[in-house]
Design a protein around this motif. Structure first.
Motif, PDB file in Angstrom:
ATOM      1  N   SER A 146       0.833  -1.196   0.000  1.00 35.34           N
ATOM      2  CA  SER A 146       0.000   0.000   0.000  1.00 35.34           C
ATOM      3  C   SER A 146       0.875   1.255   0.000  1.00 35.34           C
ATOM      4  CB  SER A 146      -0.906   0.013   1.232  1.00 35.34           C
ATOM      5  OG  SER A 146      -1.445   1.296   1.456  1.00 35.34           O
ATOM      6  N   TYR A 167       0.362   3.739   1.615  1.00 37.14           N
ATOM      7  CA  TYR A 167       0.329   4.310   2.961  1.00 37.14           C
ATOM      8  C   TYR A 167       1.131   3.484   3.966  1.00 37.14           C
ATOM      9  CZ  TYR A 167      -3.501   7.031   1.001  1.00 37.14           C
ATOM     10  OH  TYR A 167      -4.257   7.859   0.211  1.00 37.14           O
ATOM     11  N   SER A 176      -9.656  12.560  14.135  1.00 38.28           N
ATOM     12  CA  SER A 176     -10.738  11.571  14.052  1.00 38.28           C
ATOM     13  C   SER A 176     -11.171  11.131  15.442  1.00 38.28           C
ATOM     14  CB  SER A 176     -10.298  10.362  13.218  1.00 38.28           C
ATOM     15  OG  SER A 176      -9.320   9.591  13.893  1.00 38.28           O
ATOM     16  N   TYR A 231     -10.766  19.352   7.185  1.00 41.96           N
ATOM     17  CA  TYR A 231     -11.734  18.263   7.335  1.00 41.96           C
ATOM     18  C   TYR A 231     -13.041  18.647   8.024  1.00 41.96           C
ATOM     19  CZ  TYR A 231      -7.921  15.184   5.942  1.00 41.96           C
ATOM     20  OH  TYR A 231      -6.916  14.581   5.246  1.00 41.96           O
ATOM     21  N   GLU A 276     -17.327  10.825   6.470  1.00 45.22           N
ATOM     22  CA  GLU A 276     -16.670   9.651   5.886  1.00 45.22           C
ATOM     23  C   GLU A 276     -15.353   9.990   5.191  1.00 45.22           C
ATOM     24  OE1 GLU A 276     -20.242  10.685   3.184  1.00 45.22           O
ATOM     25  OE2 GLU A 276     -19.804  10.555   5.326  1.00 45.22           O
ATOM     26  N   VAL A 277     -15.170  11.249   4.793  1.00 39.23           N
ATOM     27  CA  VAL A 277     -13.913  11.651   4.162  1.00 39.23           C
ATOM     28  C   VAL A 277     -12.770  11.519   5.158  1.00 39.23           C
ATOM     29  CG1 VAL A 277     -12.625  13.563   3.116  1.00 39.23           C
ATOM     30  CG2 VAL A 277     -15.037  13.198   2.516  1.00 39.23           C
ATOM     31  N   THR A 328     -12.852   9.774   7.980  1.00 34.08           N
ATOM     32  CA  THR A 328     -12.763   8.372   8.401  1.00 34.08           C
ATOM     33  C   THR A 328     -11.962   7.543   7.413  1.00 34.08           C
ATOM     34  OG1 THR A 328     -14.899   8.509   9.532  1.00 34.08           O
ATOM     35  CG2 THR A 328     -14.089   6.311   8.979  1.00 34.08           C
ATOM     36  N   THR A 329     -12.249   7.696   6.133  1.00 35.37           N
ATOM     37  CA  THR A 329     -11.543   6.936   5.103  1.00 35.37           C
ATOM     38  C   THR A 329     -10.070   7.317   5.057  1.00 35.37           C
ATOM     39  OG1 THR A 329     -13.546   6.755   3.761  1.00 35.37           O
ATOM     40  CG2 THR A 329     -11.453   6.394   2.640  1.00 35.37           C
ATOM     41  N   THR A 330      -9.795   8.619   5.139  1.00 36.38           N
ATOM     42  CA  THR A 330      -8.411   9.090   5.113  1.00 36.38           C
ATOM     43  C   THR A 330      -7.619   8.535   6.287  1.00 36.38           C
ATOM     44  OG1 THR A 330      -9.060  11.149   4.010  1.00 36.38           O
ATOM     45  CG2 THR A 330      -6.944  11.147   5.146  1.00 36.38           C
ATOM     46  N   GLU A 339      -8.184   5.842   8.133  1.00 36.87           N
ATOM     47  CA  GLU A 339      -7.972   4.400   8.048  1.00 36.87           C
ATOM     48  C   GLU A 339      -6.765   4.089   7.156  1.00 36.87           C
ATOM     49  OE1 GLU A 339      -9.285   1.818   9.766  1.00 36.87           O
ATOM     50  OE2 GLU A 339     -10.059   3.525  10.906  1.00 36.87           O
ATOM     51  N   ARG A 340      -6.574   4.870   6.110  1.00 38.56           N
ATOM     52  CA  ARG A 340      -5.402   4.684   5.245  1.00 38.56           C
ATOM     53  C   ARG A 340      -4.126   5.128   5.945  1.00 38.56           C
ATOM     54  NH1 ARG A 340      -8.196   7.284  -0.187  1.00 38.56           N
ATOM     55  NH2 ARG A 340      -9.422   5.438  -0.790  1.00 38.56           N
TER      56      ARG A 340
END
Length: 218
Positions: free
Chosen positions: A28, A30, A129, A195, A201-202, A204-206, A208-209
Protein backbone atom coordinates in the motif's frame (compact mmCIF):
# COMPACT_ATOMS: atom_id res chain seq x y z
CA UNK A 1 2.42 6.74 -16.55
CA UNK A 2 4.43 9.93 -15.97
CA UNK A 3 7.63 9.24 -14.03
CA UNK A 4 8.74 11.60 -11.28
CA UNK A 5 11.69 13.79 -12.37
CA UNK A 6 13.88 12.47 -9.54
CA UNK A 7 13.36 8.84 -10.57
CA UNK A 8 16.41 6.97 -11.84
CA UNK A 9 16.57 3.42 -13.14
CA UNK A 10 18.99 2.56 -10.34
CA UNK A 11 15.99 2.79 -8.00
CA UNK A 12 14.48 -0.35 -9.51
CA UNK A 13 16.72 -2.32 -7.15
CA UNK A 14 14.94 -0.64 -4.24
CA UNK A 15 11.57 -1.48 -5.77
CA UNK A 16 12.54 -5.16 -6.01
CA UNK A 17 13.64 -5.13 -2.37
CA UNK A 18 10.46 -3.32 -1.33
CA UNK A 19 8.27 -5.76 -3.28
CA UNK A 20 9.95 -8.77 -1.69
CA UNK A 21 9.70 -7.42 1.84
CA UNK A 22 7.50 -9.82 3.82
CA UNK A 23 4.73 -10.31 2.96
CA UNK A 24 5.93 -10.23 -0.65
CA UNK A 25 3.79 -8.31 -3.09
CA UNK A 26 2.68 -4.80 -3.99
CA UNK A 27 2.53 -2.70 -0.82
CA UNK A 28 0.00 0.00 0.00
CA UNK A 29 1.16 3.54 -0.69
CA UNK A 30 0.33 4.31 2.96
CA UNK A 31 2.43 1.51 4.46
CA UNK A 32 5.53 2.39 6.46
CA UNK A 33 8.07 0.74 4.08
CA UNK A 34 6.68 2.63 1.08
CA UNK A 35 6.39 5.99 2.85
CA UNK A 36 9.86 5.69 4.40
CA UNK A 37 11.42 4.93 1.01
CA UNK A 38 9.44 7.78 -0.54
CA UNK A 39 10.81 10.18 2.08
CA UNK A 40 14.31 8.87 1.42
CA UNK A 41 14.03 9.42 -2.34
CA UNK A 42 11.74 12.49 -2.29
CA UNK A 43 9.40 10.63 -4.63
CA UNK A 44 5.66 10.26 -3.81
CA UNK A 45 4.54 6.91 -2.37
CA UNK A 46 1.97 6.54 -5.14
CA UNK A 47 4.76 6.57 -7.73
CA UNK A 48 6.64 3.84 -5.88
CA UNK A 49 3.49 1.73 -5.64
CA UNK A 50 2.92 2.12 -9.39
CA UNK A 51 6.50 1.00 -10.01
CA UNK A 52 5.87 -2.10 -7.88
CA UNK A 53 2.85 -2.91 -10.03
CA UNK A 54 4.97 -2.57 -13.17
CA UNK A 55 7.58 -4.86 -11.62
CA UNK A 56 4.97 -7.46 -10.65
CA UNK A 57 3.62 -7.46 -14.20
CA UNK A 58 7.15 -7.65 -15.68
CA UNK A 59 5.88 -4.82 -17.87
CA UNK A 60 9.03 -4.49 -19.99
CA UNK A 61 11.85 -6.83 -21.06
CA UNK A 62 14.26 -4.91 -18.83
CA UNK A 63 12.02 -5.49 -15.81
CA UNK A 64 11.85 -9.18 -16.67
CA UNK A 65 15.68 -9.29 -16.74
CA UNK A 66 15.81 -7.42 -13.46
CA UNK A 67 13.43 -9.91 -11.88
CA UNK A 68 15.35 -12.88 -13.27
CA UNK A 69 18.59 -11.46 -11.88
CA UNK A 70 17.47 -10.62 -8.36
CA UNK A 71 14.21 -12.35 -7.43
CA UNK A 72 15.88 -15.60 -6.40
CA UNK A 73 19.14 -14.04 -5.26
CA UNK A 74 18.44 -11.99 -2.11
CA UNK A 75 22.09 -11.81 -1.10
CA UNK A 76 23.07 -10.23 -4.42
CA UNK A 77 20.11 -7.86 -4.16
CA UNK A 78 21.07 -6.80 -0.62
CA UNK A 79 24.69 -6.27 -1.71
CA UNK A 80 23.77 -4.13 -4.72
CA UNK A 81 21.18 -2.12 -2.77
CA UNK A 82 23.83 -1.40 -0.12
CA UNK A 83 26.23 -0.27 -2.85
CA UNK A 84 23.54 1.96 -4.36
CA UNK A 85 22.85 3.66 -1.03
CA UNK A 86 26.57 4.34 -0.61
CA UNK A 87 26.77 6.21 -3.91
CA UNK A 88 27.46 9.94 -3.70
CA UNK A 89 24.26 11.92 -4.06
CA UNK A 90 21.91 9.02 -3.34
CA UNK A 91 18.54 10.34 -2.21
CA UNK A 92 19.65 13.93 -2.72
CA UNK A 93 18.09 14.54 -6.11
CA UNK A 94 16.44 17.70 -4.90
CA UNK A 95 19.90 19.23 -4.48
CA UNK A 96 19.65 20.00 -8.18
CA UNK A 97 16.90 22.45 -7.23
CA UNK A 98 19.07 24.38 -4.77
CA UNK A 99 17.37 27.50 -3.47
CA UNK A 100 13.87 26.24 -4.26
CA UNK A 101 11.38 24.73 -1.83
CA UNK A 102 10.91 21.25 -3.29
CA UNK A 103 9.13 19.74 -0.26
CA UNK A 104 6.25 17.65 -1.58
CA UNK A 105 2.87 17.56 0.18
CA UNK A 106 3.37 13.97 1.33
CA UNK A 107 6.76 14.85 2.84
CA UNK A 108 5.25 17.73 4.78
CA UNK A 109 2.54 15.42 6.12
CA UNK A 110 4.96 12.80 7.46
CA UNK A 111 7.73 15.05 8.81
CA UNK A 112 7.76 16.59 12.33
CA UNK A 113 6.05 19.96 12.52
CA UNK A 114 9.13 21.47 14.15
CA UNK A 115 12.34 20.42 15.84
CA UNK A 116 10.79 20.59 19.29
CA UNK A 117 8.47 17.60 18.92
CA UNK A 118 7.75 14.46 16.94
CA UNK A 119 4.13 15.26 16.08
CA UNK A 120 3.42 15.27 12.35
CA UNK A 121 0.43 16.48 10.30
CA UNK A 122 -0.49 12.83 9.73
CA UNK A 123 -0.66 12.30 13.50
CA UNK A 124 -2.76 15.44 13.89
CA UNK A 125 -5.18 14.12 11.27
CA UNK A 126 -5.54 10.77 13.05
CA UNK A 127 -6.05 12.48 16.40
CA UNK A 128 -8.72 14.69 14.81
CA UNK A 129 -10.74 11.57 14.05
CA UNK A 130 -10.54 10.69 17.75
CA UNK A 131 -11.72 14.18 18.66
CA UNK A 132 -15.00 13.63 16.84
CA UNK A 133 -15.49 10.28 18.61
CA UNK A 134 -15.15 11.54 22.19
CA UNK A 135 -17.14 13.72 24.52
CA UNK A 136 -15.21 16.71 25.82
CA UNK A 137 -15.07 15.36 29.38
CA UNK A 138 -13.47 12.12 28.13
CA UNK A 139 -10.57 13.91 26.42
CA UNK A 140 -8.22 12.96 29.24
CA UNK A 141 -5.22 10.67 29.49
CA UNK A 142 -7.14 8.03 31.50
CA UNK A 143 -9.62 7.38 28.68
CA UNK A 144 -8.90 3.99 27.01
CA UNK A 145 -9.39 5.40 23.50
CA UNK A 146 -6.82 8.10 24.23
CA UNK A 147 -4.37 5.50 25.54
CA UNK A 148 -4.93 3.31 22.47
CA UNK A 149 -4.30 6.27 20.19
CA UNK A 150 -1.11 7.17 22.04
CA UNK A 151 0.09 3.58 21.75
CA UNK A 152 -0.62 3.50 18.02
CA UNK A 153 1.21 6.76 17.32
CA UNK A 154 4.09 6.20 19.73
CA UNK A 155 3.08 9.17 21.87
CA UNK A 156 2.28 9.73 25.53
CA UNK A 157 -1.44 9.95 26.36
CA UNK A 158 -0.80 13.48 27.62
CA UNK A 159 0.52 14.47 24.19
CA UNK A 160 -2.67 13.21 22.55
CA UNK A 161 -4.73 15.14 25.10
CA UNK A 162 -2.77 18.32 24.36
CA UNK A 163 -3.76 18.03 20.68
CA UNK A 164 -7.38 17.34 21.59
CA UNK A 165 -7.38 20.49 23.71
CA UNK A 166 -6.05 22.48 20.78
CA UNK A 167 -8.91 21.20 18.63
CA UNK A 168 -11.35 22.33 21.32
CA UNK A 169 -10.28 25.92 20.65
CA UNK A 170 -11.40 25.59 17.02
CA UNK A 171 -14.75 24.03 17.84
CA UNK A 172 -17.45 26.72 17.43
CA UNK A 173 -19.76 24.89 19.84
CA UNK A 174 -17.30 25.05 22.74
CA UNK A 175 -16.21 28.67 22.26
CA UNK A 176 -12.82 28.11 23.90
CA UNK A 177 -10.29 30.93 24.04
CA UNK A 178 -7.82 30.70 21.13
CA UNK A 179 -4.26 29.67 21.94
CA UNK A 180 -1.18 31.71 20.97
CA UNK A 181 0.22 31.09 17.51
CA UNK A 182 2.76 28.30 17.36
CA UNK A 183 3.83 25.79 14.68
CA UNK A 184 1.71 23.07 16.36
CA UNK A 185 -1.39 25.25 16.78
CA UNK A 186 -1.14 26.61 13.25
CA UNK A 187 -0.73 23.15 11.72
CA UNK A 188 -3.61 21.76 13.79
CA UNK A 189 -5.80 24.61 12.57
CA UNK A 190 -4.98 23.74 8.96
CA UNK A 191 -5.92 20.11 9.60
CA UNK A 192 -9.16 21.21 11.30
CA UNK A 193 -10.09 23.49 8.42
CA UNK A 194 -9.28 20.78 5.88
CA UNK A 195 -11.73 18.26 7.34
CA UNK A 196 -14.27 20.06 9.53
CA UNK A 197 -16.48 21.00 6.58
CA UNK A 198 -16.11 17.66 4.80
CA UNK A 199 -18.50 14.77 5.10
CA UNK A 200 -17.51 12.61 8.11
CA UNK A 201 -16.67 9.65 5.89
CA UNK A 202 -13.91 11.65 4.16
CA UNK A 203 -11.95 11.95 7.40
CA UNK A 204 -12.76 8.37 8.40
CA UNK A 205 -11.54 6.94 5.10
CA UNK A 206 -8.41 9.09 5.11
CA UNK A 207 -7.50 8.12 8.67
CA UNK A 208 -7.97 4.40 8.05
CA UNK A 209 -5.40 4.68 5.25
CA UNK A 210 -2.99 6.82 7.25
CA UNK A 211 -3.08 4.37 10.16
CA UNK A 212 -1.36 1.79 7.94
CA UNK A 213 1.91 3.65 8.49
CA UNK A 214 1.74 3.03 12.25
CA UNK A 215 0.28 -0.48 12.37
CA UNK A 216 2.83 -3.08 13.37
CA UNK A 217 5.00 -0.43 15.02
CA UNK A 218 2.86 0.29 18.06
Amino acid sequence: MAIHPLWTDDYWLLIVQLYQKSPAGVKSEYSRPVVDLALELHIPPKTLQEQMVALEEHATPSLQRLWDTYAENPRRLARDVKRLRQMAGFGLGNAFYSGMDMTLPFEHDYLPIDAEQKLTPVMLTIILSLYFQLMTNTMVSETPEVQDMARLLGLKPEEVVDVLKIYQTFDPILKREPLPHSPLNDEAKQVWQRYSNEAPEVLTTTVERLKEYFKGCA
